[in-house]
Design a protein around this motif. Structure first.
Motif, PDB file in Angstrom:
ATOM      1  N   VAL A 114       8.549   5.298  -3.843  1.00 56.09           N
ATOM      2  CA  VAL A 114       8.314   3.839  -3.968  1.00 56.09           C
ATOM      3  C   VAL A 114       6.908   3.655  -3.013  1.00 56.09           C
ATOM      4  O   VAL A 114       6.574   4.529  -2.031  1.00 56.09           O
ATOM      5  CB  VAL A 114       9.283   2.996  -3.271  1.00 56.09           C
ATOM      6  CG1 VAL A 114       8.899   1.426  -3.161  1.00 56.09           C
ATOM      7  CG2 VAL A 114      10.564   3.152  -4.021  1.00 56.09           C
ATOM      8  N   GLY A 115       5.947   2.902  -3.492  1.00 57.67           N
ATOM      9  CA  GLY A 115       4.709   2.677  -2.890  1.00 57.67           C
ATOM     10  C   GLY A 115       4.948   2.136  -1.388  1.00 57.67           C
ATOM     11  O   GLY A 115       5.286   0.963  -1.324  1.00 57.67           O
ATOM     12  N   ASN A 116       4.669   2.870  -0.389  1.00 56.18           N
ATOM     13  CA  ASN A 116       5.007   2.329   1.131  1.00 56.18           C
ATOM     14  C   ASN A 116       4.478   3.498   2.092  1.00 56.18           C
ATOM     15  O   ASN A 116       5.012   4.430   2.012  1.00 56.18           O
ATOM     16  CB  ASN A 116       6.537   1.957   1.041  1.00 56.18           C
ATOM     17  CG  ASN A 116       7.477   1.547   2.387  1.00 56.18           C
ATOM     18  OD1 ASN A 116       6.487   1.654   3.259  1.00 56.18           O
ATOM     19  ND2 ASN A 116       8.301   0.820   2.165  1.00 56.18           N
TER      20      ASN A 116
ATOM     21  N   SER B 141      -0.443  -4.891   1.039  1.00 58.61           N
ATOM     22  CA  SER B 141      -0.263  -3.460   1.115  1.00 58.61           C
ATOM     23  C   SER B 141      -1.392  -2.893   2.198  1.00 58.61           C
ATOM     24  O   SER B 141      -2.166  -3.577   2.620  1.00 58.61           O
ATOM     25  CB  SER B 141      -0.958  -2.779  -0.392  1.00 58.61           C
ATOM     26  OG  SER B 141      -0.956  -1.722  -0.067  1.00 58.61           O
ATOM     27  N   PRO B 142      -1.120  -1.755   2.845  1.00 58.53           N
ATOM     28  CA  PRO B 142      -1.875  -1.152   3.638  1.00 58.53           C
ATOM     29  C   PRO B 142      -3.476  -1.007   3.191  1.00 58.53           C
ATOM     30  O   PRO B 142      -3.537  -0.612   2.283  1.00 58.53           O
ATOM     31  CB  PRO B 142      -1.239   0.146   3.995  1.00 58.53           C
ATOM     32  CG  PRO B 142       0.322   0.087   3.607  1.00 58.53           C
ATOM     33  CD  PRO B 142       0.084  -0.772   2.457  1.00 58.53           C
TER      34      PRO B 142
ATOM     35  N   SER C 256       0.650   4.516  -0.155  1.00 55.41           N
ATOM     36  CA  SER C 256       0.602   3.121  -0.158  1.00 55.41           C
ATOM     37  C   SER C 256       0.521   2.583  -1.786  1.00 55.41           C
ATOM     38  O   SER C 256       0.231   3.349  -2.713  1.00 55.41           O
ATOM     39  CB  SER C 256      -0.808   2.643   0.570  1.00 55.41           C
ATOM     40  OG  SER C 256      -0.934   1.383   0.529  1.00 55.41           O
TER      41      SER C 256
ATOM     42  N   TYR D 248       5.635  -5.034  -7.786  1.00 54.84           N
ATOM     43  CA  TYR D 248       6.129  -5.567  -6.374  1.00 54.84           C
ATOM     44  C   TYR D 248       6.637  -6.947  -6.622  1.00 54.84           C
ATOM     45  O   TYR D 248       5.961  -7.823  -6.025  1.00 54.84           O
ATOM     46  CB  TYR D 248       5.245  -5.381  -5.743  1.00 54.84           C
ATOM     47  CG  TYR D 248       4.976  -3.862  -5.359  1.00 54.84           C
ATOM     48  CD1 TYR D 248       5.704  -2.997  -4.353  1.00 54.84           C
ATOM     49  CD2 TYR D 248       4.200  -3.228  -6.039  1.00 54.84           C
ATOM     50  CE1 TYR D 248       5.793  -1.807  -4.418  1.00 54.84           C
ATOM     51  CE2 TYR D 248       3.906  -1.961  -5.597  1.00 54.84           C
ATOM     52  CZ  TYR D 248       4.563  -1.087  -4.942  1.00 54.84           C
ATOM     53  OH  TYR D 248       4.414   0.105  -4.595  1.00 54.84           O
TER      54      TYR D 248
ATOM     55  N   ILE E 290       2.926  -1.395  13.289  1.00 51.17           N
ATOM     56  CA  ILE E 290       3.945  -0.473  13.810  1.00 51.17           C
ATOM     57  C   ILE E 290       3.508   0.061  15.336  1.00 51.17           C
ATOM     58  O   ILE E 290       4.382   0.228  16.289  1.00 51.17           O
ATOM     59  CB  ILE E 290       4.040   0.705  13.006  1.00 51.17           C
ATOM     60  CG1 ILE E 290       4.480   0.272  11.634  1.00 51.17           C
ATOM     61  CG2 ILE E 290       5.054   1.716  13.333  1.00 51.17           C
ATOM     62  CD1 ILE E 290       4.373   1.113  10.405  1.00 51.17           C
TER      63      ILE E 290
ATOM     64  N   VAL F 190       5.532   3.282   5.395  1.00 49.97           N
ATOM     65  CA  VAL F 190       6.384   3.200   6.276  1.00 49.97           C
ATOM     66  C   VAL F 190       7.617   3.903   5.961  1.00 49.97           C
ATOM     67  O   VAL F 190       7.977   4.906   6.440  1.00 49.97           O
ATOM     68  CB  VAL F 190       6.602   1.646   6.665  1.00 49.97           C
ATOM     69  CG1 VAL F 190       7.413   1.676   8.027  1.00 49.97           C
ATOM     70  CG2 VAL F 190       5.231   0.953   7.069  1.00 49.97           C
TER      71      VAL F 190
END
Lengths: 220, 220
Positions: free
Chosen positions: B119-121, A38-39, B38, A151, A67, B123
């Protein structure tokens, strides 16, 4: 009904490229890690700690997937190892083609261990194999103990699990038993190291295990 | 040269659906938030704290986007608000079509505020507008101060920033000035709340601001 298997085609094209990457790594005697997280789980700090603890025992190179920006690559470059920056330009994961294009920029014949840092993301990188030998997932205590459950694709496809920021356990609610039960369901017997890059706890155990793997091969 | 603008077509189809969603929300007098972060930044804890602090002042509904599992939805369901679970089945973000399909499951005429948890993200969700009125990004102290620099698309497209887990500042290295300078470059003047869902710090200020926005509208 006509179906257009776009995703399947993308993944099989990627798998073919990953196989080619693996062949080139093996031909040069390079053992490679795909570091995913994860970040903010601490990938770059953990890679820094790993390279420092390895010292002169292995010749390391590093490929950074991000990115945008070269922030992480600059941190590792300061350690004096060969570095290649991949900027995905918006894409949320590395793929085998990107790594394939990075390899010619590295002196592979003078490298024992290639560390590839993927884009910070617990979803998409799990779908794209790179041709590396081990998938390493870095979890972190502040993320919360439910991440294996939420996840599962990532936790299922991983070869080694690093539980980072273990020094923060006293300060955040984190049910280690619940976390470990989730991991065990998805990846029974998964090799796991609990570490802190702040205190250094657990780094030596991980590095000893890693050196053994690099020296004696036997990727699964 | 022939070019196949797949991504552009997907995004414009999504934008048309988002516009339809917005129209349906507005017709029912529902103000909607798209909560992004995140994995492990504390979205569900923050939403829980928000719903509790709102008490009876607003009628809330909740849509949960997750790859698998209903863990988060169950946490919010326990608060007694209407809940719809979207399982994306692997997809790394919500899109307007998914939200469009969720809306008929909710009693929109009895809802003032719809909270959508993406959703955890950091990007992919940034690319897909949902038709909600505000994009809320939840950052967290343990993620590290470099995240605006590394995930600029997310930080650029956001209307409100929540800096969560502020209670962990004494225990982790986090340069708040560096973080804020990055945010300011990408989103000048961005409305920001520093909060802790553990101590409750900052929640009242956020909720007062939110109530004002819901009551008097004026989405930008």
């Amino acid at each position: 009904m006509a179906r257009i298997p776009v995703v399947q085609n993308i993944l099989s094209a990627n798998a073919a490229l990953a196989s080619d990457v693996r062949g080139r790594l093996d031909a040069s005697g390079v053992f490679a890690l795909n570091m995913m997280a994860s970040p903010g789980a601490g990938k770059t700090s953990f890679i820094t700690a790993t390279i420092r603890a390895l010292g002169d025992s292995l010749r390391v190179a590093y490929v950074d997937g991000d990115i945008e920006t070269t922030i992480d690559a600059e941190r590792i470059d300061a350690l004096g190892v060969p570095v290649v920056q991949i900027n995905t330009g918006g894409a949320c994961h590395l793929d085998a083609n990107m790594l394939s294009l990075a390899l010619p920029q590295l002196p592979l014949d003078q490298v024992d261990l290639l560390i590839v840092e993927n884009v910070g993301n617990l979803v998409c990188p799990a779908e794209f194999e790179l041709g590396t030998h081990l998938n390493v997932l870095i979890a972190s205590i502040p993320e919360g103990a439910d991440k294996p459950y939420k996840y599962p694709t990532m936790y299922r496809g991983v070869d080694v699990l690093i539980v980072n920021k273990i020094d923060l356990l006293p300060y955040v609610p984190f049910d280690l038993g619940y976390f470990k039960r989730g991991v065990e369901v998805l990846s029974p017997g998964l090799t796991t190291f609990e570490v802190s890059c702040t205190t250094g706890d657990g780094i030596q155990a991980w590095v000893a295990w890693l050196k053994e793997r690099v020296t004696h091969g036997s990727p699964r």
